[in-house]
Design a protein around this motif. Structure first.
Motif, PDB file in Angstrom:
ATOM      1  N   MET A   1      -6.165  20.263 -15.752  1.00  0.00           N
ATOM      2  CA  MET A   1      -6.418  18.873 -15.445  1.00  0.00           C
ATOM      3  C   MET A   1      -5.178  18.275 -14.783  1.00  0.00           C
ATOM      4  SD  MET A   1      -8.113  16.079 -17.858  1.00  0.00           S
ATOM      5  CE  MET A   1      -6.982  14.911 -18.535  1.00  0.00           C
ATOM      6  N   SER A   2      -5.373  17.557 -13.674  1.00  0.00           N
ATOM      7  CA  SER A   2      -4.222  16.984 -12.975  1.00  0.00           C
ATOM      8  C   SER A   2      -3.856  15.630 -13.564  1.00  0.00           C
ATOM      9  CB  SER A   2      -4.520  16.831 -11.482  1.00  0.00           C
ATOM     10  OG  SER A   2      -5.440  15.788 -11.276  1.00  0.00           O
ATOM     11  N   SER A   3      -2.629  15.262 -13.363  1.00  0.00           N
ATOM     12  CA  SER A   3      -2.124  13.978 -13.832  1.00  0.00           C
ATOM     13  C   SER A   3      -1.841  13.089 -12.626  1.00  0.00           C
ATOM     14  CB  SER A   3      -0.842  14.214 -14.630  1.00  0.00           C
ATOM     15  OG  SER A   3      -0.258  12.988 -14.980  1.00  0.00           O
ATOM     16  N   ILE A   4      -2.368  11.874 -12.643  1.00  0.00           N
ATOM     17  CA  ILE A   4      -2.155  10.936 -11.547  1.00  0.00           C
ATOM     18  C   ILE A   4      -0.701  10.455 -11.592  1.00  0.00           C
ATOM     19  CG2 ILE A   4      -2.875   8.732 -10.544  1.00  0.00           C
ATOM     20  CD1 ILE A   4      -5.033  10.937 -10.500  1.00  0.00           C
ATOM     21  N   LYS A   5      -0.051  10.493 -10.446  1.00  0.00           N
ATOM     22  CA  LYS A   5       1.360  10.101 -10.378  1.00  0.00           C
ATOM     23  C   LYS A   5       1.561   8.727  -9.748  1.00  0.00           C
ATOM     24  CE  LYS A   5       2.895  14.170 -11.741  1.00  0.00           C
ATOM     25  NZ  LYS A   5       2.386  14.501 -13.016  1.00  0.00           N
ATOM     26  N   GLN A   6       0.606   8.295  -8.920  1.00  0.00           N
ATOM     27  CA  GLN A   6       0.770   7.025  -8.222  1.00  0.00           C
ATOM     28  C   GLN A   6      -0.558   6.293  -8.140  1.00  0.00           C
ATOM     29  OE1 GLN A   6       2.261   7.878  -4.303  1.00  0.00           O
ATOM     30  NE2 GLN A   6       4.324   8.240  -5.011  1.00  0.00           N
ATOM     31  N   VAL A   7      -0.482   4.982  -8.029  1.00  0.00           N
ATOM     32  CA  VAL A   7      -1.659   4.181  -7.728  1.00  0.00           C
ATOM     33  C   VAL A   7      -1.302   3.230  -6.592  1.00  0.00           C
ATOM     34  CG1 VAL A   7      -2.645   4.274 -10.052  1.00  0.00           C
ATOM     35  CG2 VAL A   7      -1.142   2.390  -9.428  1.00  0.00           C
ATOM     36  N   GLN A   8      -2.328   2.834  -5.869  1.00  0.00           N
ATOM     37  CA  GLN A   8      -2.201   1.803  -4.842  1.00  0.00           C
ATOM     38  C   GLN A   8      -3.140   0.681  -5.264  1.00  0.00           C
ATOM     39  OE1 GLN A   8      -2.160   2.384  -0.404  1.00  0.00           O
ATOM     40  NE2 GLN A   8      -4.320   1.861  -0.660  1.00  0.00           N
ATOM     41  N   GLY A  54      -5.435  -5.820  13.390  1.00  0.00           N
ATOM     42  CA  GLY A  54      -5.220  -6.809  12.342  1.00  0.00           C
ATOM     43  C   GLY A  54      -6.053  -6.584  11.094  1.00  0.00           C
ATOM     44  N   SER A  55      -6.644  -5.403  10.957  1.00  0.00           N
ATOM     45  CA  SER A  55      -7.575  -5.172   9.853  1.00  0.00           C
ATOM     46  C   SER A  55      -6.917  -4.692   8.558  1.00  0.00           C
ATOM     47  CB  SER A  55      -8.652  -4.166  10.259  1.00  0.00           C
ATOM     48  OG  SER A  55      -8.083  -2.890  10.474  1.00  0.00           O
ATOM     49  N   ALA A  56      -5.639  -4.342   8.611  1.00  0.00           N
ATOM     50  CA  ALA A  56      -4.989  -3.834   7.405  1.00  0.00           C
ATOM     51  C   ALA A  56      -3.477  -4.042   7.500  1.00  0.00           C
ATOM     52  CB  ALA A  56      -5.300  -2.352   7.219  1.00  0.00           C
ATOM     53  N   PHE A  57      -2.852  -4.100   6.338  1.00  0.00           N
ATOM     54  CA  PHE A  57      -1.404  -4.221   6.257  1.00  0.00           C
ATOM     55  C   PHE A  57      -1.003  -3.735   4.866  1.00  0.00           C
ATOM     56  CE2 PHE A  57       2.739  -6.248   6.993  1.00  0.00           C
ATOM     57  CZ  PHE A  57       2.859  -6.110   8.362  1.00  0.00           C
ATOM     58  N   ALA A  58       0.244  -3.367   4.679  1.00  0.00           N
ATOM     59  CA  ALA A  58       0.689  -2.871   3.382  1.00  0.00           C
ATOM     60  C   ALA A  58       2.105  -3.360   3.095  1.00  0.00           C
ATOM     61  CB  ALA A  58       0.660  -1.343   3.360  1.00  0.00           C
ATOM     62  N   CYS A  59       2.468  -3.288   1.828  1.00  0.00           N
ATOM     63  CA  CYS A  59       3.857  -3.521   1.442  1.00  0.00           C
ATOM     64  C   CYS A  59       4.189  -2.588   0.286  1.00  0.00           C
ATOM     65  CB  CYS A  59       4.124  -4.988   1.114  1.00  0.00           C
ATOM     66  SG  CYS A  59       3.161  -5.722  -0.192  1.00  0.00           S
ATOM     67  N   ILE A  60       5.481  -2.307   0.166  1.00  0.00           N
ATOM     68  CA  ILE A  60       5.944  -1.332  -0.829  1.00  0.00           C
ATOM     69  C   ILE A  60       7.139  -1.873  -1.592  1.00  0.00           C
ATOM     70  CG2 ILE A  60       5.090   0.688   0.432  1.00  0.00           C
ATOM     71  CD1 ILE A  60       7.997   1.111   1.454  1.00  0.00           C
ATOM     72  N   ASP A  61       7.321  -1.326  -2.773  1.00  0.00           N
ATOM     73  CA  ASP A  61       8.494  -1.612  -3.590  1.00  0.00           C
ATOM     74  C   ASP A  61       9.668  -0.855  -2.985  1.00  0.00           C
ATOM     75  OD1 ASP A  61      10.477  -1.768  -5.538  1.00  0.00           O
ATOM     76  OD2 ASP A  61       9.185  -1.106  -7.172  1.00  0.00           O
ATOM     77  N   PRO A  62      10.733  -1.536  -2.568  1.00  0.00           N
ATOM     78  CA  PRO A  62      11.847  -0.816  -1.936  1.00  0.00           C
ATOM     79  C   PRO A  62      12.518   0.191  -2.866  1.00  0.00           C
ATOM     80  CG  PRO A  62      12.449  -3.108  -2.341  1.00  0.00           C
ATOM     81  CD  PRO A  62      10.980  -2.971  -2.667  1.00  0.00           C
ATOM     82  N   SER A  63      12.364   0.007  -4.176  1.00  0.00           N
ATOM     83  CA  SER A  63      12.947   0.983  -5.110  1.00  0.00           C
ATOM     84  C   SER A  63      12.062   2.210  -5.278  1.00  0.00           C
ATOM     85  CB  SER A  63      13.178   0.323  -6.477  1.00  0.00           C
ATOM     86  OG  SER A  63      11.936   0.120  -7.136  1.00  0.00           O
ATOM     87  N   GLY A  64      10.818   2.127  -4.798  1.00  0.00           N
ATOM     88  CA  GLY A  64       9.898   3.247  -4.931  1.00  0.00           C
ATOM     89  C   GLY A  64       9.239   3.345  -6.293  1.00  0.00           C
ATOM     90  N   VAL A  65       9.487   2.385  -7.172  1.00  0.00           N
ATOM     91  CA  VAL A  65       8.948   2.446  -8.533  1.00  0.00           C
ATOM     92  C   VAL A  65       7.554   1.817  -8.623  1.00  0.00           C
ATOM     93  CG1 VAL A  65       9.314   1.696 -10.914  1.00  0.00           C
ATOM     94  CG2 VAL A  65      11.246   2.493  -9.553  1.00  0.00           C
ATOM     95  N   GLY A  66       7.392   0.642  -8.031  1.00  0.00           N
ATOM     96  CA  GLY A  66       6.128  -0.072  -8.134  1.00  0.00           C
ATOM     97  C   GLY A  66       5.064   0.492  -7.211  1.00  0.00           C
ATOM     98  N   PRO A  67       3.810   0.123  -7.452  1.00  0.00           N
ATOM     99  CA  PRO A  67       2.721   0.633  -6.607  1.00  0.00           C
ATOM    100  C   PRO A  67       2.744   0.031  -5.210  1.00  0.00           C
ATOM    101  CG  PRO A  67       1.880  -1.029  -8.090  1.00  0.00           C
ATOM    102  CD  PRO A  67       3.316  -0.789  -8.482  1.00  0.00           C
ATOM    103  N   ARG A  68       2.215   0.774  -4.268  1.00  0.00           N
ATOM    104  CA  ARG A  68       2.009   0.266  -2.909  1.00  0.00           C
ATOM    105  C   ARG A  68       0.870  -0.749  -2.970  1.00  0.00           C
ATOM    106  NH1 ARG A  68      -1.277   2.286   1.815  1.00  0.00           N
ATOM    107  NH2 ARG A  68      -0.040   1.906   3.684  1.00  0.00           N
ATOM    108  N   LEU A  69       1.000  -1.835  -2.239  1.00  0.00           N
ATOM    109  CA  LEU A  69      -0.067  -2.819  -2.123  1.00  0.00           C
ATOM    110  C   LEU A  69      -0.669  -2.693  -0.732  1.00  0.00           C
ATOM    111  CD1 LEU A  69       1.588  -5.980  -3.722  1.00  0.00           C
ATOM    112  CD2 LEU A  69       0.343  -4.127  -4.852  1.00  0.00           C
ATOM    113  N   PHE A  70      -1.991  -2.611  -0.675  1.00  0.00           N
ATOM    114  CA  PHE A  70      -2.699  -2.464   0.591  1.00  0.00           C
ATOM    115  C   PHE A  70      -3.670  -3.629   0.742  1.00  0.00           C
ATOM    116  CE2 PHE A  70      -6.168  -0.772   3.246  1.00  0.00           C
ATOM    117  CZ  PHE A  70      -5.432  -0.374   4.344  1.00  0.00           C
ATOM    118  N   PHE A  71      -3.716  -4.206   1.922  1.00  0.00           N
ATOM    119  CA  PHE A  71      -4.524  -5.386   2.200  1.00  0.00           C
ATOM    120  C   PHE A  71      -5.476  -5.052   3.334  1.00  0.00           C
ATOM    121  CE2 PHE A  71      -0.504  -6.382   0.404  1.00  0.00           C
ATOM    122  CZ  PHE A  71      -0.787  -7.321  -0.569  1.00  0.00           C
TER     123      PHE A  71
END
Length: 144
Positions: A1-8, A54-71
Motif C-alpha cells: 500500500m502506498s503512502s500519500i506524500k503531498q496534497v494540492q 487565464g484559466s488556471a494559476f497556482a501558488c506554493i509555499d516557498p519553504s516547500g512544507v505547505g500544500p500547493r494551491l491551485f486555482f
C-alpha cells in the motif's frame, strides 16, 4: 500500500490569478517559476488556446512544507457554503483575549487585501475562539 506524500488544494473560481495572489498574501506563498521554455507566466498563458488563457494559476509555499494551491476558472459562481475550507492558524497556543486579539489583528490585515469578515465564534469550553471570513470571491475560511 502506498503512502500519500503531498496534497494540492484546488479552488474553483472566476479569476484564478487574482484569487491566487490573494492567497499568496494571506499565507506568505509565492508564484512558482513558469514552465521550462517560458520567461514568464504571461508568455506561457499567451501560448495557450484563447479559451484556456487565464484559466488556471497556482501558488506554493516557498519553504516547500505547505500544500500547493491551485486555482481553476469555472463558469458558475459560488452559490452555497463551502463543504471544505482552510483554517489559517494565527492563534495557535493563544487563549482568551490574547487569542481574540491575534485573530482580530489578522482579520484587519486580510480585510485590507479584500477579504470579508464573518462571525467571531468565541471559545465554548470545547473549541477555542475562531473568526469566520471569506476570500475575495466569497470562499469561506477561518482564522483559527
Amino acid at each position: 500500500m502506498s503512502s500519500i506524500k503531498q496534497v494540492q488544494i484546488t479552488f474553483d473560481c472566476a479569476e484564478p490569478e487574482r484569487v491566487a495572489r490573494f492567497w499568496c498574501e494571506v499565507l506568505g506563498y509565492v508564484v512558482p517559476p513558469p514552465p521550462e521554455g517560458f520567461a514568464t507566466w504571461d508568455d506561457f498563458d499567451r501560448a495557450l488556446p484563447p479559451e484556456r488563457q487565464g484559466s488556471a494559476f497556482a501558488c506554493i509555499d516557498p519553504s516547500g512544507v505547505g500544500p500547493r494551491l491551485f486555482f481553476q476558472r469555472v463558469p458558475e459562481g459560488k452559490v452555497v457554503k463551502n463543504r471544505v475550507h482552510l483554517d489559517v492558524r494565527v492563534g495557535t497556543g493563544l487563549v482568551g483575549e490574547e487569542r481574540v486579539a491575534a485573530l482580530e489583528a489578522e482579520c484587519a490585515r486580510l480585510i485590507a487585501l479584500g477579504a470579508s469578515r464573518g462571525q467571531l465564534l468565541l471559545a465554548d469550553g470545547f473549541d477555542e475562539s475562531c473568526l469566520v471570513m471569506q476570500d475575495i470571491e466569497g470562499n469561506e475560511f477561518c482564522l483559527d
